[in-house]
Motif scaffolding. Structure first.
Motif, mmCIF file in Angstrom:
data_model
loop_
_atom_site.group_PDB
_atom_site.id
_atom_site.type_symbol
_atom_site.label_atom_id
_atom_site.label_comp_id
_atom_site.label_asym_id
_atom_site.label_seq_id
_atom_site.Cartn_x
_atom_site.Cartn_y
_atom_site.Cartn_z
ATOM 1 N N ILE A 431 42.153 31.733 41.842
ATOM 2 C CA ILE A 431 41.110 31.372 42.793
ATOM 3 C C ILE A 431 40.624 32.583 43.583
ATOM 4 O O ILE A 431 39.418 32.772 43.750
ATOM 5 C CB ILE A 431 41.620 30.249 43.713
ATOM 6 C CG1 ILE A 431 41.766 28.964 42.900
ATOM 7 C CG2 ILE A 431 40.690 30.054 44.911
ATOM 8 C CD1 ILE A 431 42.561 27.886 43.582
ATOM 9 N N GLN A 432 41.547 33.416 44.052
ATOM 10 C CA GLN A 432 41.145 34.606 44.799
ATOM 11 C C GLN A 432 41.180 35.872 43.942
ATOM 12 O O GLN A 432 40.389 36.784 44.151
ATOM 13 C CB GLN A 432 42.026 34.792 46.035
ATOM 14 C CG GLN A 432 41.482 35.819 47.020
ATOM 15 C CD GLN A 432 42.184 35.780 48.370
ATOM 16 O OE1 GLN A 432 43.271 36.312 48.523
ATOM 17 N NE2 GLN A 432 41.554 35.147 49.347
ATOM 18 N N ALA A 433 42.087 35.925 42.987
ATOM 19 C CA ALA A 433 42.238 37.133 42.169
ATOM 20 C C ALA A 433 41.260 37.191 41.008
ATOM 21 O O ALA A 433 41.091 38.241 40.392
ATOM 22 C CB ALA A 433 43.669 37.225 41.639
ATOM 23 N N GLY A 434 40.593 36.073 40.700
ATOM 24 C CA GLY A 434 39.697 36.022 39.554
ATOM 25 C C GLY A 434 38.285 36.473 39.862
ATOM 26 O O GLY A 434 37.978 37.005 40.933
ATOM 27 N N CYS A 435 37.402 36.265 38.898
ATOM 28 C CA CYS A 435 35.975 36.618 39.008
ATOM 29 C C CYS A 435 35.777 38.101 39.312
ATOM 30 O O CYS A 435 34.893 38.486 40.089
ATOM 31 C CB CYS A 435 35.290 35.755 40.071
ATOM 32 S SG CYS A 435 35.319 33.989 39.694
ATOM 33 N N GLY A 436 36.622 38.949 38.709
ATOM 34 C CA GLY A 436 36.426 40.390 38.780
ATOM 35 C C GLY A 436 37.222 41.119 39.836
ATOM 36 O O GLY A 436 37.214 42.357 39.869
ATOM 37 N N ARG A 437 37.927 40.425 40.690
ATOM 38 C CA ARG A 437 38.579 41.085 41.825
ATOM 39 C C ARG A 437 39.580 42.156 41.379
ATOM 40 O O ARG A 437 39.726 43.189 42.052
ATOM 41 C CB ARG A 437 39.268 40.020 42.691
ATOM 42 C CG ARG A 437 40.040 40.526 43.898
ATOM 43 C CD ARG A 437 39.246 41.390 44.828
ATOM 44 N NE ARG A 437 38.050 40.781 45.397
ATOM 45 C CZ ARG A 437 37.215 41.410 46.214
ATOM 46 N NH1 ARG A 437 37.429 42.688 46.535
ATOM 47 N NH2 ARG A 437 36.141 40.807 46.684
ATOM 48 N N THR A 438 40.275 41.951 40.274
ATOM 49 C CA THR A 438 41.251 42.949 39.816
ATOM 50 C C THR A 438 40.672 43.881 38.758
ATOM 51 O O THR A 438 41.380 44.763 38.262
ATOM 52 C CB THR A 438 42.513 42.275 39.246
ATOM 53 O OG1 THR A 438 42.162 41.497 38.093
ATOM 54 C CG2 THR A 438 43.174 41.382 40.290
ATOM 55 N N GLY A 439 39.395 43.688 38.401
ATOM 56 C CA GLY A 439 38.751 44.578 37.431
ATOM 57 C C GLY A 439 38.202 43.872 36.223
ATOM 58 O O GLY A 439 37.203 44.308 35.647
ATOM 59 N N SER A 440 38.838 42.786 35.806
ATOM 60 C CA SER A 440 38.350 41.970 34.699
ATOM 61 C C SER A 440 38.035 40.581 35.238
ATOM 62 O O SER A 440 38.436 40.239 36.351
ATOM 63 C CB SER A 440 39.404 41.883 33.590
ATOM 64 O OG SER A 440 40.657 41.460 34.109
ATOM 65 N N PHE A 441 37.320 39.772 34.450
ATOM 66 C CA PHE A 441 36.919 38.467 34.983
ATOM 67 C C PHE A 441 38.139 37.652 35.386
ATOM 68 O O PHE A 441 38.191 37.094 36.485
ATOM 69 C CB PHE A 441 36.084 37.693 33.970
ATOM 70 C CG PHE A 441 35.517 36.410 34.536
ATOM 71 C CD1 PHE A 441 34.324 36.426 35.230
ATOM 72 C CD2 PHE A 441 36.190 35.208 34.390
ATOM 73 C CE1 PHE A 441 33.800 35.250 35.783
ATOM 74 C CE2 PHE A 441 35.683 34.030 34.923
ATOM 75 C CZ PHE A 441 34.483 34.049 35.627
ATOM 76 N N PHE A 442 39.121 37.554 34.495
ATOM 77 C CA PHE A 442 40.385 36.900 34.828
ATOM 78 C C PHE A 442 41.411 37.968 35.202
ATOM 79 O O PHE A 442 41.477 39.030 34.573
ATOM 80 C CB PHE A 442 40.914 36.090 33.644
ATOM 81 C CG PHE A 442 40.042 34.939 33.227
ATOM 82 C CD1 PHE A 442 39.905 33.814 34.022
ATOM 83 C CD2 PHE A 442 39.337 34.984 32.028
ATOM 84 C CE1 PHE A 442 39.098 32.751 33.633
ATOM 85 C CE2 PHE A 442 38.524 33.933 31.623
ATOM 86 C CZ PHE A 442 38.405 32.813 32.434
ATOM 87 N N SER A 443 42.236 37.675 36.174
ATOM 88 C CA SER A 443 43.214 38.669 36.617
ATOM 89 C C SER A 443 44.351 38.859 35.624
ATOM 90 O O SER A 443 45.080 39.843 35.702
ATOM 91 C CB SER A 443 43.797 38.256 37.975
ATOM 92 O OG SER A 443 44.629 37.111 37.840
ATOM 93 N N PHE A 444 44.510 37.920 34.685
ATOM 94 C CA PHE A 444 45.636 37.973 33.744
ATOM 95 C C PHE A 444 45.281 38.666 32.429
ATOM 96 O O PHE A 444 46.131 38.782 31.534
ATOM 97 C CB PHE A 444 46.159 36.553 33.454
ATOM 98 C CG PHE A 444 45.103 35.585 32.992
ATOM 99 C CD1 PHE A 444 44.663 35.565 31.683
ATOM 100 C CD2 PHE A 444 44.550 34.678 33.893
ATOM 101 C CE1 PHE A 444 43.694 34.668 31.259
ATOM 102 C CE2 PHE A 444 43.576 33.767 33.488
ATOM 103 C CZ PHE A 444 43.154 33.764 32.164
ATOM 104 N N GLU A 445 44.048 39.122 32.297
ATOM 105 C CA GLU A 445 43.619 39.706 31.022
ATOM 106 C C GLU A 445 44.421 40.943 30.651
ATOM 107 O O GLU A 445 44.794 41.135 29.483
ATOM 108 C CB GLU A 445 42.126 40.047 31.077
ATOM 109 C CG GLU A 445 41.216 38.838 31.117
ATOM 110 C CD GLU A 445 39.753 39.231 31.129
ATOM 111 O OE1 GLU A 445 39.368 40.119 30.327
ATOM 112 O OE2 GLU A 445 38.984 38.663 31.938
#
Length: 629
Positions: A431-445
């Motif tokens: 919810i917070q880590a997704g949508c690009g926040r960590t660099g990719s769309f999903f944070s688990f990629e």
């Protein structure tokens, strides 16, 4: 037979504040004894508090019962300083801001109008007291400083935690009763605009309005503007809801075009053109390129409701009840999501039991050398561990509210392997880590995960419009029609802007490269700050554009973020004790604005550290103990 002393009674649930009398001493003693971990005194001491120190103490009554008490005295060497000795609030009266009300009442008394400072002592672990006195400092618009005064070994022979002397002031003599909160006082004084409507009818549950006391009226990109025209650089971004900034032109144009042609606004879960366009973009630009096969469930438009749906579905599909969640995790404040949340401040407001969750240490919680997935595996393999086989594991790859704790990629892979081994569903809260926040769309990629379910919200709509969903592997989509529904599970306006966000930023990897470039610069600057400040006690947290600086003490971060706000930067704190300065700037932030914001943080940290004689040190729970002789 003597008649038992009775105290003034009011209507049920009303609270009366008054000057204590000696007759109340025994009741005060009982109240303090019922409020651990307060240090208890002799009843004689409590009698003195209620008589000799009555003018600097306050008693609170509800329906004739003593439910609150604050004792204090003027410091002999500094008669303009009130030292607050004890604060006690009964369980019955908690959740009503009673401690704050008693302090305000005490300082507003006619005999206390000449006070310029307030002092008290607090241990590092006493979160409630830190919160109370930080709030008082904000209301008084006064600086707060702290330093050790009575040390654990030197003064208490190891039997009591170190007490910090907390000093607030100097502040201007005035009636505190005229100040409802920092927002009202600052706005009335600086903006010439009354806050009457907020004071009159808005609930005291508000929080961000207290930290950032302005009336905002306009926002564009990474900037917000108050009603006096002052510009603020926004490193909060709606707590991670505005990854693409405020009012992105492409999203605004799409939304206005849709509204102008009378597009469907509310359609429950009926098929609409806006929903179809969003689903097509999601599938073509996000899911298929990543080889992810998911069904999409639209839940109520909050992250918490998406978590509730995922938990409910996991239990239904597996026939099991327990959910594994992690220390310092945050998943929402509705009861199911709250049960999986670790923060006691939020859990304490439930006023009911929070069941069905097994709490496991997150990566790094037990130290850097312990893989806690092995601990979980041991529990699940041991038929006598007392831990039931769970329906699902619920995890954030980076814990936002918990302190920007980033799990290592190896730990995440091990967690997925463990879930496969035991037939447990893996739910990633993105919810917070997704949508690009960590660099990719999903944070688990970057970890190569393929979760059974993924919850998304916050920046999903791109425009700050409410929207949430759960991605579900097809074989798990076993809902019967309407089993998890909600009036607003089809926010068509959010579908419009969410489609525009994907179309604008995620059709190729250029946005990912931009995020990674900015993240590298942010990391470089943070590392530079912690090398120069904090006496080696500060540390960097997070990954990508999801970063923080752990300053050990929530009191220090409170001063830092306050100074930042005074210089035109909106930035918040995170962590169990609010000890982390949390960077959540829009991912679209310009290079110049990113540099300017970090410069303000760096300057604020330097200013705060320069005024502290001794910086606190993080407690090492795993330091080898000396052998007993």
């Amino acid at each position: 037979m003597t008649k038992e002393k009775t105290f003034p009674q009011k209507a049920p649930h009303s609270i009366e504040l008054q000057v204590p009398t000696a007759e109340m001493g025994a009741a005060v003693a009982r109240l303090i004894a019922d409020c651990p971990p307060l240090d208890t005194n002799s009843t004689y001491c409590n009698l003195l508090q209620c008589s000799h120190f009555a003018q600097t103490s306050v008693a609170a009554f509800m329906a004739g019962e003593l439910v609150g008490f604050i004792s204090g005295y003027r410091v002999p060497q500094q008669p303009d300083t009130l030292f607050v000795w004890q604060v006690a609030v009964s369980a019955r009266a908690r959740g009503q801001n009673l401690a704050t009300r008693m302090l305000k009442h005490l300082l507003a008394r006619p005999g206390n109008q000449d006070l310029l400072r307030v002092e008290t002592t607090i241990t590092a672990a006493n979160r409630a007291s830190w919160s109370l006195f930080r709030g008082l400092a904000r209301r008084l618009e006064a600086p707060l400083a702290s330093r050790p005064i009575f040390e654990r070994q030197r003064h208490f022979a190891g039997q009591h935690d170190t007490e910090m002397l907390v000093s607030i002031g100097p502040f201007k003599p005035r009636r505190l009763s005229t100040v409802t909160d920092i927002g009202a006082s600052v706005l009335k004084k600086q903006q010439g605009r009354t806050m009457t409507i907020f004071e009159q009818i808005e609930s005291s549950v508000q929080s961000y309005a207290r930290a950032f006391p302005r009336v905002f009226g306009k926002a564009q990109g990474e900037y917000m503007y108050d009603d006096q025209g002052r510009r603020y650089l926004d490193f909060l971004a709606g707590a991670g809801t505005l990854n693409y900034g405020h009012n992105h032109p492409a999203f605004k144009t799409a939304l206005m075009d849709y509204i102008s042609r009378d597009g469907i606004t509310h359609g429950l879960d009926m098929h609409t053109e806006a929903k179809a366009a969003f689903l097509e973009q999601l599938q073509q630009a996000i899911l298929l390129p990543r080889k992810l096969d998911y069904k999409v469930q639209f839940t109520g438009p909050t992250g918490a409701n998406a978590v509730e749906a995922a938990i409910k579905l996991a239990r239904m599909v597996t026939g099991r009840h327990s959910i594994v969640a992690f220390t310092n995790g945050f998943h929402g404040v509705t009861l199911g999501a709250l049960a999986a949340t670790g923060n006691q401040h939020h859990r304490g407001a439930a006023a009911s039991q929070l069941n069905g969750v097994t709490r496991i240490p997150y990566d790094g919680y037990l130290g850097p050398d312990i893989d806690t997935t092995r601990y979980l595996d041991k529990l699940l393999c041991d038929a006598s561990s007392g831990v039931d086989m769970p329906a699902a594991v619920l995890v954030e790859t980076v814990q936002g509210e918990g302190g920007i704790n980033a799990a290592s990629l190896d730990w995440l892979r091990n967690l997925q392997r463990l879930c496969h081994k035991h037939g447990i569903l893996l739910i990633v809260d993105d919810i917070q880590a997704g949508c690009g926040r960590t660099g990719s769309f999903f944070s688990f990629e970057s970890a190569g995960l393929y979760p059974d379910m993924v919850t998304l919200s916050k920046s999903l709509s791109g425009y700050g419009l409410p929207m949430a969903l759960v991605l579900i592997k097809p074989e798990l989509d076993q809902w019967k029609p309407g089993e998890h529904n909600g009036t607003f599970r089809g926010n068509n306006l959010a579908f419009v802007t969410a489609r525009a966000a994907i179309e604008t930023f995620w059709r190729d990897d250029s946005f990912t490269q931009s995020i990674q470039r900015k993240a590298a610069y942010l990391d470089e600057r943070i590392q530079q700050i912690i090398r120069q400040q904090g006496d080696g006690r500060f540390s960097a947290k997070g990954r990508g554009m999801f970063r923080g600086i752990d300053c050990v003490s929530g009191e220090i971060t409170s001063q830092i973020t306050r100074r930042c706000f005074e210089q035109g930067l909106i930035i918040e704190t995170s962590g169990a004790d609010d000890q982390v300065v949390k960077f959540l700037c829009p991912l679209t932030v310009s290079d110049d604005a990113l540099q300017a914001g970090i410069d303000i943080v760096e300057q604020s940290i330097a200013q705060v550290c320069a005024g502290i004689d001794s910086l606190p040190q993080a407690r090492d729970f795993f330091k080898p103990r000396a052998k007993a002789i």
